[in-house]
Structure formats: C-alpha cells, structure tokens
Design a protein around this motif. Structure first.
Motif, PDB file in Angstrom:
ATOM      1  N   GLU A  68       0.834  -1.207   0.000  1.00  0.00           N
ATOM      2  CA  GLU A  68       0.000   0.000   0.000  1.00  0.00           C
ATOM      3  C   GLU A  68       0.861   1.246   0.000  1.00  0.00           C
ATOM      4  O   GLU A  68       0.680   2.138  -0.804  1.00  0.00           O
ATOM      5  N   GLY A  69       1.778   1.308   0.957  1.00  0.00           N
ATOM      6  CA  GLY A  69       2.647   2.471   1.059  1.00  0.00           C
ATOM      7  C   GLY A  69       1.891   3.719   1.434  1.00  0.00           C
ATOM      8  O   GLY A  69       0.709   3.680   1.753  1.00  0.00           O
ATOM      9  N   SER A  70       2.578   4.831   1.405  1.00  0.00           N
ATOM     10  CA  SER A  70       2.002   6.142   1.682  1.00  0.00           C
ATOM     11  C   SER A  70       2.450   7.089   0.597  1.00  0.00           C
ATOM     12  O   SER A  70       3.603   7.038   0.173  1.00  0.00           O
ATOM     13  N   GLU A  71       1.559   7.942   0.167  1.00  0.00           N
ATOM     14  CA  GLU A  71       1.935   8.946  -0.819  1.00  0.00           C
ATOM     15  C   GLU A  71       2.130  10.259  -0.084  1.00  0.00           C
ATOM     16  O   GLU A  71       1.213  10.767   0.557  1.00  0.00           O
ATOM     17  N   LEU A  72       3.352  10.787  -0.166  1.00  0.00           N
ATOM     18  CA  LEU A  72       3.687  12.010   0.554  1.00  0.00           C
ATOM     19  C   LEU A  72       4.163  13.070  -0.420  1.00  0.00           C
ATOM     20  O   LEU A  72       4.645  12.761  -1.512  1.00  0.00           O
ATOM     21  N   ALA A  73       4.033  14.313  -0.017  1.00  0.00           N
ATOM     22  CA  ALA A  73       4.302  15.440  -0.912  1.00  0.00           C
ATOM     23  C   ALA A  73       5.772  15.569  -1.312  1.00  0.00           C
ATOM     24  O   ALA A  73       6.075  15.896  -2.458  1.00  0.00           O
TER      25      ALA A  73
END
Length: 66
Positions: free
Chosen positions: A6-11
C-alpha cells in the motif's frame, strides 16, 4: 524483508524520510521491549514505479549516548 504494497503517498522526499524515521523508531522500540535488536534493518523509500529514492537505516535514526 517486508514489502508494504500500500505504502504512503507524501508530498516531498523530506516528508517521506520523516515518516520513515518515525516508523523505524517505533519498530525498534517495540523490538527492544521484546528483547530484540533490529537496528540493522532499513526502509527503502520508492517512487510510484518502485525505484529506490532513499534508504533510511534504522541505526541512523537514533543518537548513541555515551
């Protein structure tokens, strides 16, 4: 090795590094309480295609006290 699909989407990459440092510290805290040393592990920060952008070494997320 554990893969987070899944991970994380970061700026920004800096945001991703901060989150990885927090995660590494939390995981090491849990491991120490269980009597384990996982300081040799690392977190790979990847782009959306799976390319490695940065590697955060668990051992580098804490300061050694003298």
């Amino acid at each position: 090795m554990v893969v987070d699909l899944e991970g994380s989407e970061l700026a920004t990459l800096a945001d991703a590094r901060r989150e990885a440092v927090q995660d590494a510290r939390a995981l090491m805290s849990q491991a120490v309480l269980a009597g384990k040393d996982i300081s040799a592990r690392r977190i790979h920060i990847c782009d959306e295609l799976g390319g490695v952008l940065l590697i955060v070494h668990f051992a580098e997320t804490v300061r050694r006290s003298d």
